[in-house]
Design a protein around this motif. Structure first.
Motif, PDB file in Angstrom:
ATOM      1  N   LEU A   5      -8.037  10.631 -18.815  1.00 47.17           N
ATOM      2  CA  LEU A   5      -8.738   9.475 -19.363  1.00 47.17           C
ATOM      3  C   LEU A   5      -7.758   8.359 -19.711  1.00 47.17           C
ATOM      4  O   LEU A   5      -7.982   7.187 -19.366  1.00 47.17           O
ATOM      5  CB  LEU A   5      -9.537   9.888 -20.602  1.00 47.17           C
ATOM      6  N   MET A   6      -6.661   8.700 -20.362  1.00 48.18           N
ATOM      7  CA  MET A   6      -5.668   7.693 -20.740  1.00 48.18           C
ATOM      8  C   MET A   6      -5.003   7.094 -19.504  1.00 48.18           C
ATOM      9  O   MET A   6      -4.753   5.888 -19.442  1.00 48.18           O
ATOM     10  CB  MET A   6      -4.627   8.310 -21.669  1.00 48.18           C
ATOM     11  N   ARG A  41      -4.301   2.500 -15.900  1.00 53.32           N
ATOM     12  CA  ARG A  41      -4.412   1.946 -14.540  1.00 53.32           C
ATOM     13  C   ARG A  41      -5.360   0.741 -14.536  1.00 53.32           C
ATOM     14  O   ARG A  41      -5.073  -0.293 -13.942  1.00 53.32           O
ATOM     15  CB  ARG A  41      -4.912   3.034 -13.583  1.00 53.32           C
ATOM     16  N   GLU A  42      -6.504   0.864 -15.239  1.00 53.43           N
ATOM     17  CA  GLU A  42      -7.458  -0.248 -15.313  1.00 53.43           C
ATOM     18  C   GLU A  42      -6.830  -1.456 -15.991  1.00 53.43           C
ATOM     19  O   GLU A  42      -6.994  -2.593 -15.527  1.00 53.43           O
ATOM     20  CB  GLU A  42      -8.708   0.179 -16.072  1.00 53.43           C
ATOM     21  N   MET A  43      -6.121  -1.224 -17.085  1.00 53.36           N
ATOM     22  CA  MET A  43      -5.482  -2.320 -17.803  1.00 53.36           C
ATOM     23  C   MET A  43      -4.404  -2.970 -16.947  1.00 53.36           C
ATOM     24  O   MET A  43      -4.270  -4.200 -16.921  1.00 53.36           O
ATOM     25  CB  MET A  43      -4.872  -1.812 -19.119  1.00 53.36           C
ATOM     26  N   ASN A  48      -4.281  -3.026 -13.642  1.00 54.93           N
ATOM     27  CA  ASN A  48      -4.939  -3.787 -12.577  1.00 54.93           C
ATOM     28  C   ASN A  48      -5.516  -5.096 -13.110  1.00 54.93           C
ATOM     29  O   ASN A  48      -5.463  -6.130 -12.440  1.00 54.93           O
ATOM     30  CB  ASN A  48      -6.050  -2.961 -11.933  1.00 54.93           C
ATOM     31  N   ALA A  49      -6.057  -5.060 -14.318  1.00 56.76           N
ATOM     32  CA  ALA A  49      -6.628  -6.265 -14.908  1.00 56.76           C
ATOM     33  C   ALA A  49      -5.541  -7.288 -15.240  1.00 56.76           C
ATOM     34  O   ALA A  49      -5.766  -8.495 -15.132  1.00 56.76           O
ATOM     35  CB  ALA A  49      -7.408  -5.915 -16.164  1.00 56.76           C
ATOM     36  N   MET A  50      -4.380  -6.832 -15.624  1.00 58.86           N
ATOM     37  CA  MET A  50      -3.303  -7.743 -16.020  1.00 58.86           C
ATOM     38  C   MET A  50      -2.520  -8.275 -14.826  1.00 58.86           C
ATOM     39  O   MET A  50      -1.793  -9.250 -14.962  1.00 58.86           O
ATOM     40  CB  MET A  50      -2.355  -7.039 -16.984  1.00 58.86           C
ATOM     41  N   GLU A  51      -2.620  -7.658 -13.674  1.00 63.16           N
ATOM     42  CA  GLU A  51      -1.865  -8.104 -12.495  1.00 63.16           C
ATOM     43  C   GLU A  51      -2.194  -9.540 -12.136  1.00 63.16           C
ATOM     44  O   GLU A  51      -1.337 -10.284 -11.692  1.00 63.16           O
ATOM     45  CB  GLU A  51      -2.128  -7.179 -11.305  1.00 63.16           C
ATOM     46  N   GLY A  52      -3.417  -9.924 -12.329  1.00 59.42           N
ATOM     47  CA  GLY A  52      -3.793 -11.291 -12.006  1.00 59.42           C
ATOM     48  C   GLY A  52      -3.186 -12.290 -12.982  1.00 59.42           C
ATOM     49  O   GLY A  52      -2.924 -13.433 -12.628  1.00 59.42           O
ATOM     50  N   ASP A  53      -2.916 -11.900 -14.198  1.00 57.02           N
ATOM     51  CA  ASP A  53      -2.353 -12.779 -15.215  1.00 57.02           C
ATOM     52  C   ASP A  53      -0.843 -12.940 -15.082  1.00 57.02           C
ATOM     53  O   ASP A  53      -0.282 -13.940 -15.516  1.00 57.02           O
ATOM     54  CB  ASP A  53      -2.665 -12.251 -16.621  1.00 57.02           C
TER      55      ASP A  53
END
Length: 84
Positions: free
Chosen positions: A60-61, A66-68, A70-75
């Motif tokens: 889960l962690m 991984r989600e975080m 992937n979300a931050m890669e754009g920033d």
């Protein structure tokens, strides 16, 4: 002759008593060992449950990280730092 028979009977009784005492001691040790094995099995089952729970938490962690990520890669711009 009578004395020999009497000594033989006495020796047999002593041997029977010793054999009985040894058997009783072995039975007691076996009972303790069975109890000990049962306790170890209970500990092993508890540890297996804990391991399963921890593996689920790690997954889960890992998924959240991984989600975080992937979300931050754009920033975060994909360029070399200034010192290169």
């Amino acid at each position: 002759m009578y004395l020999q028979i009497k000594n033989k009977c006495y020796n047999e009784k002593v041997m029977e008593k010793e054999t009985e005492e040894r058997l009783t001691a072995i039975e007691m040790k076996l009972a303790y060992m069975e109890d000990f094995v049962s306790q170890i099995q209970n500990v092993a089952v508890d540890q297996a449950k804990t391991i399963d729970k921890l593996q689920k938490e790690i997954k889960l962690m890992s998924d959240r990280i991984r989600e975080m990520s992937n979300a931050m890669e754009g920033d975060i711009p994909n360029r070399k730092p200034p010192h290169y």
